[in-house]
Design a protein around this motif. Sequence first.
Motif, short mmCIF file in Angstrom:
data_model
loop_
_atom_site.label_atom_id
_atom_site.label_comp_id
_atom_site.label_asym_id
_atom_site.label_seq_id
_atom_site.Cartn_x
_atom_site.Cartn_y
_atom_site.Cartn_z
N GLY A 65 -42.55 -27.29 -3.05
CA GLY A 65 -41.86 -26.10 -2.54
C GLY A 65 -40.36 -26.27 -2.64
N GLY A 121 -45.21 -24.42 0.69
CA GLY A 121 -44.17 -23.40 0.86
C GLY A 121 -44.16 -22.36 -0.24
N ALA A 125 -46.91 -19.71 -1.99
CA ALA A 125 -46.68 -18.28 -2.15
C ALA A 125 -46.90 -17.86 -3.59
CB ALA A 125 -45.26 -17.93 -1.71
N LEU A 143 -47.82 -24.01 4.51
CA LEU A 143 -46.61 -23.20 4.67
C LEU A 143 -45.82 -23.79 5.84
CD1 LEU A 143 -47.96 -19.53 4.32
CD2 LEU A 143 -46.87 -20.95 2.56
N GLU A 145 -42.76 -23.08 6.84
CA GLU A 145 -41.60 -22.29 7.23
C GLU A 145 -41.51 -22.04 8.73
OE1 GLU A 145 -41.75 -21.76 2.88
OE2 GLU A 145 -43.22 -21.94 4.48
N MET A 152 -41.99 -16.68 7.10
CA MET A 152 -42.52 -16.81 5.74
C MET A 152 -42.24 -15.52 5.01
SD MET A 152 -43.90 -18.73 3.59
CE MET A 152 -43.85 -18.20 1.88
N THR A 156 -45.28 -12.63 1.13
CA THR A 156 -46.49 -13.46 1.04
C THR A 156 -47.56 -13.07 2.05
OG1 THR A 156 -45.17 -15.32 0.24
CG2 THR A 156 -47.31 -15.84 1.20
N THR A 173 -50.21 -19.76 8.65
CA THR A 173 -48.77 -19.55 8.64
C THR A 173 -48.10 -20.09 9.90
OG1 THR A 173 -49.11 -17.55 7.33
CG2 THR A 173 -46.95 -17.85 8.32
N GLY A 176 -48.57 -24.03 10.25
CA GLY A 176 -47.93 -24.74 9.14
C GLY A 176 -48.55 -26.07 8.83
#
Length: 271
Positions: A65, A121, A125, A143, A145, A152, A156, A173, A176
Amino acid sequence: MSDYEHLIVEEADGIVTVRLNREPLRNTLNRKLMKELTDFAREYRTAPHVRAIILRGADTFFSAGADLGSFGEDRGVPSEPAEKPGLLALREAVLSGPDMCKAWEEIEPVTIAAIEGYCVGGAAALVLCCDFRIAGEGAMMRLPEVPLGINMSWRTLPRLATIAGPSRAKRFTMFGEPTKAATLHAWGMVDEVAPSGGAYAEAFAWAQKLAALPPIPVRMTKEAINAAANALHHASTFMDRDQYLLTFLSEDFQEGVKAFFEKRKPDFKGK
């Protein structure tokens, strides 16, 4: 065929393989690589001689990512600009990721992501924009974020909710956490799990089957299903780059990145 610095593109018998080529830097998605991925997708968007496109990383990993060491630049925001850019300039800069994902989603030939090892990440996506995902047994997606203090983005979330369902999309999400291939398969986020090291071979076998099918109804089917599944995606994410900028400028994001490098638990304040 165009020359790329960070992509290796090979084509044979209607099948194109696109390999990320920043292995010493774990195939991190900097602005140059994102632009090349976008340019490739636009170049091949309607390519009549192509039946399938395979997107892959290295033999043992897909992509880490964005590089947190230069997080702003990799996400399209200058990390240390000579002078503070205005909001219009910032809003334009952060289109790199969404534009890349949109370009891949709009490719007419069928796209298949072959995933080994980590896919994190922005790379996660990106593969969610492909039609199919084949993962090696040792693959994982994540993910990071939200735990870092930002939203995010890259439009996505509706793609993820469409593929995995709302509850799993929230879980994937918000927490993470690394999610392994078997769970990703159970959630519908990957279409098949191959033996470790075998994701590309299986993706190529799928591409060969697609290449043997009549191309016009295949493309029509892809377009029709995407139109039905994605009809409200833009409407539900038209503000996500502004949400990204808001969280990017927050104290919580600074704390999240600092805690990441200091290998400690962050102390978020909602500021």
